[in-house]
Design a protein around this motif. Sequence first.
Motif, PDB file in Angstrom:
ATOM      1  N   PRO A   1       0.441  -1.672  -0.372  1.00 33.44           N
ATOM      2  CA  PRO A   1      -0.473  -0.226   0.171  1.00 33.44           C
ATOM      3  C   PRO A   1       0.421   1.442  -0.155  1.00 33.44           C
ATOM      4  CG  PRO A   1       0.177  -0.884   2.312  1.00 33.44           C
ATOM      5  CD  PRO A   1       0.156  -2.005   1.266  1.00 33.44           C
ATOM      6  N   ILE A   2       2.176   1.618   0.456  1.00 32.73           N
ATOM      7  CA  ILE A   2       3.066   2.023   0.413  1.00 32.73           C
ATOM      8  C   ILE A   2       3.995   2.463  -1.622  1.00 32.73           C
ATOM      9  CG2 ILE A   2       5.205   3.449   1.119  1.00 32.73           C
ATOM     10  CD1 ILE A   2       4.032   2.425   3.915  1.00 32.73           C
ATOM     11  N   THR A   3       3.716   2.846  -1.488  1.00 30.60           N
ATOM     12  CA  THR A   3       4.886   3.151  -2.901  1.00 30.60           C
ATOM     13  C   THR A   3       6.308   3.146  -2.768  1.00 30.60           C
ATOM     14  OG1 THR A   3       2.888   3.917  -4.550  1.00 30.60           O
ATOM     15  CG2 THR A   3       4.813   3.633  -5.819  1.00 30.60           C
ATOM     16  N   LYS A   4       6.848   1.869  -3.387  1.00 27.47           N
ATOM     17  CA  LYS A   4       8.606   2.136  -3.159  1.00 27.47           C
ATOM     18  C   LYS A   4       8.969   2.780  -4.253  1.00 27.47           C
ATOM     19  CE  LYS A   4       7.824  -2.707  -2.882  1.00 27.47           C
ATOM     20  NZ  LYS A   4       7.362  -4.007  -2.570  1.00 27.47           N
ATOM     21  N   THR A   5       8.729   4.095  -3.863  1.00 30.79           N
ATOM     22  CA  THR A   5       9.528   5.358  -4.495  1.00 30.79           C
ATOM     23  C   THR A   5      10.982   5.435  -4.509  1.00 30.79           C
ATOM     24  OG1 THR A   5       8.352   7.188  -4.009  1.00 30.79           O
ATOM     25  CG2 THR A   5       7.963   6.371  -5.502  1.00 30.79           C
ATOM     26  N   ASN A   6      11.491   5.970  -4.823  1.00 32.88           N
ATOM     27  CA  ASN A   6      13.140   6.394  -4.554  1.00 32.88           C
ATOM     28  C   ASN A   6      12.655   7.765  -3.193  1.00 32.88           C
ATOM     29  OD1 ASN A   6      14.390   4.846  -6.369  1.00 32.88           O
ATOM     30  ND2 ASN A   6      14.427   6.620  -8.422  1.00 32.88           N
ATOM     31  N   SER A   7      11.781   8.425  -3.244  1.00 28.30           N
ATOM     32  CA  SER A   7      11.817   8.701  -2.003  1.00 28.30           C
ATOM     33  C   SER A   7      11.364   8.461  -0.741  1.00 28.30           C
ATOM     34  CB  SER A   7      10.009  10.230  -2.336  1.00 28.30           C
ATOM     35  OG  SER A   7      10.785  10.750  -3.308  1.00 28.30           O
ATOM     36  N   THR A   8      10.399   7.455  -0.851  1.00 27.93           N
ATOM     37  CA  THR A   8      10.293   6.599   0.393  1.00 27.93           C
ATOM     38  C   THR A   8      11.473   5.728   0.700  1.00 27.93           C
ATOM     39  OG1 THR A   8       7.983   5.848  -1.209  1.00 27.93           O
ATOM     40  CG2 THR A   8       9.368   4.583   0.116  1.00 27.93           C
ATOM     41  N   MET A   9      12.520   5.229   0.012  1.00 25.17           N
ATOM     42  CA  MET A   9      13.099   4.851   0.215  1.00 25.17           C
ATOM     43  C   MET A   9      14.469   5.929   0.823  1.00 25.17           C
ATOM     44  SD  MET A   9      13.030   1.643  -0.556  1.00 25.17           S
ATOM     45  CE  MET A   9      11.692   1.834  -0.447  1.00 25.17           C
ATOM     46  N   ILE A  10      14.483   7.172   0.678  1.00 23.65           N
ATOM     47  CA  ILE A  10      15.047   8.321   1.675  1.00 23.65           C
ATOM     48  C   ILE A  10      14.281   7.878   3.082  1.00 23.65           C
ATOM     49  CG2 ILE A  10      15.517  10.659   1.977  1.00 23.65           C
ATOM     50  CD1 ILE A  10      16.121  10.065  -1.861  1.00 23.65           C
ATOM     51  N   ALA A  11      12.673   8.094   3.355  1.00 18.69           N
ATOM     52  CA  ALA A  11      12.625   8.341   4.078  1.00 18.69           C
ATOM     53  C   ALA A  11      13.079   7.320   4.734  1.00 18.69           C
ATOM     54  CB  ALA A  11      10.687   9.156   4.015  1.00 18.69           C
ATOM     55  N   LEU A  12      12.491   6.239   3.976  1.00 18.05           N
ATOM     56  CA  LEU A  12      13.016   4.802   5.402  1.00 18.05           C
ATOM     57  C   LEU A  12      14.283   5.132   5.822  1.00 18.05           C
ATOM     58  CD1 LEU A  12      11.166   2.056   5.978  1.00 18.05           C
ATOM     59  CD2 LEU A  12      12.178   0.739   3.465  1.00 18.05           C
ATOM     60  N   GLY A  13      15.190   5.171   4.633  1.00 19.66           N
ATOM     61  CA  GLY A  13      16.593   5.241   5.770  1.00 19.66           C
ATOM     62  C   GLY A  13      16.459   6.117   6.509  1.00 19.66           C
ATOM     63  N   VAL A  14      15.888   7.745   6.554  1.00 19.45           N
ATOM     64  CA  VAL A  14      16.526   8.392   7.705  1.00 19.45           C
ATOM     65  C   VAL A  14      15.432   8.336   9.163  1.00 19.45           C
ATOM     66  CG1 VAL A  14      15.749  10.782   8.994  1.00 19.45           C
ATOM     67  CG2 VAL A  14      16.647  10.185   6.203  1.00 19.45           C
ATOM     68  N   THR A  15      14.151   7.748   8.554  1.00 19.24           N
ATOM     69  CA  THR A  15      13.522   6.759   9.786  1.00 19.24           C
ATOM     70  C   THR A  15      14.322   5.728  10.313  1.00 19.24           C
ATOM     71  OG1 THR A  15      11.209   6.855   7.836  1.00 19.24           O
ATOM     72  CG2 THR A  15      10.719   5.910  10.107  1.00 19.24           C
ATOM     73  N   THR A  16      14.511   4.539   9.638  1.00 18.97           N
ATOM     74  CA  THR A  16      15.302   4.021  10.720  1.00 18.97           C
ATOM     75  C   THR A  16      16.651   4.008  10.858  1.00 18.97           C
ATOM     76  OG1 THR A  16      16.665   2.969   8.294  1.00 18.97           O
ATOM     77  CG2 THR A  16      14.649   1.795   9.140  1.00 18.97           C
ATOM     78  N   SER A  17      17.637   5.321  10.478  1.00 19.70           N
ATOM     79  CA  SER A  17      18.240   5.345  11.392  1.00 19.70           C
ATOM     80  C   SER A  17      17.806   6.153  12.600  1.00 19.70           C
ATOM     81  CB  SER A  17      19.310   6.715  10.279  1.00 19.70           C
ATOM     82  OG  SER A  17      20.089   5.631   9.082  1.00 19.70           O
ATOM     83  N   LEU A  18      17.271   6.694  12.773  1.00 25.84           N
ATOM     84  CA  LEU A  18      16.444   8.126  13.581  1.00 25.84           C
ATOM     85  C   LEU A  18      16.889   6.705  14.559  1.00 25.84           C
ATOM     86  CD1 LEU A  18      14.780  10.740  11.969  1.00 25.84           C
ATOM     87  CD2 LEU A  18      16.588  10.900  13.487  1.00 25.84           C
ATOM     88  N   VAL A  19      16.329   6.008  14.954  1.00 23.59           N
ATOM     89  CA  VAL A  19      15.347   4.757  15.683  1.00 23.59           C
ATOM     90  C   VAL A  19      16.440   4.532  15.902  1.00 23.59           C
ATOM     91  CG1 VAL A  19      14.055   2.377  16.325  1.00 23.59           C
ATOM     92  CG2 VAL A  19      13.575   4.537  15.032  1.00 23.59           C
ATOM     93  N   GLU A  20      17.523   4.538  15.228  1.00 23.22           N
ATOM     94  CA  GLU A  20      18.883   3.409  16.269  1.00 23.22           C
ATOM     95  C   GLU A  20      20.288   3.758  16.204  1.00 23.22           C
ATOM     96  OE1 GLU A  20      19.671  -0.392  13.505  1.00 23.22           O
ATOM     97  OE2 GLU A  20      20.135   0.791  12.786  1.00 23.22           O
ATOM     98  N   VAL A  21      20.216   5.641  15.890  1.00 24.28           N
ATOM     99  CA  VAL A  21      21.528   6.180  15.430  1.00 24.28           C
ATOM    100  C   VAL A  21      21.226   6.706  17.793  1.00 24.28           C
ATOM    101  CG1 VAL A  21      20.475   8.451  15.627  1.00 24.28           C
ATOM    102  CG2 VAL A  21      22.861   8.148  15.397  1.00 24.28           C
TER     103      VAL A  21
END
Length: 218
Positions: A108-128
């Motif tokens: 249901p979430i389109t896996k565009t490049n923008s989505t991948m960038i948002a996903l990278g930032v989100t997971t990095s924020l959780v872990e950093v």
Amino acid sequence: MNTELLLMIGGLSLLDTLSPATLGITVYLLLTEKKKVGLKLMVYLFTVIGFYFSAGVAIKLGFGFLFEVFSTFLQNRVVSWMLFIVGGILFIWSFYVPKKKKSTYTSPITKTNSTMIALGVTTSLVEVGTALPYFTAIALMTNSGLVWYEWLPLLFAYNVVMVLPPFILYMLYMLLGSIMQKPLKFIQNQVSKSTSSLASWIMCIVGLLLMLYSVDYL
């Protein structure tokens, strides 16, 4: 820059390769994405590298107090309980996200490049906030008195090593596609039964991370 320092930092970067978020997202993309999986995976991984590298540079330039405040905030017992509960809710909820139709394997979430960038930032924020090996490596660079043209490439190399497992997994997937077909198909079937969308996959990973990182301070 001596060999002992390089070995110590190299060891810490290898320890940091055990990131459940980057490995989890990589596996999900390889199992579900049929078109331009390499491009989307690279966008995600380079976003993670860019985020961690920027955070490391900020710490080296004297903004480390911001991360200390963030870490202290996370260690508060009330905050830890809140994060643990939120993580538990996300983890459980991920199994109840509406499943895909049988005929397609879409999200249901389109896996565009923008989505991948948002996903990278989100997971990095959780872990950093709890990236102890990374912070230790930066402390070693600081204590060793490295100048900028020494620690800057070293910091970048650390981040590249940190995401090597997803790169290696993708290369194996490309080179040994036919050999890996059966195990990947089995994993795909298991994934489709529980976390059949990108939304549920993210919720599952983030929920687990929040619980793991907060449990020590309960």
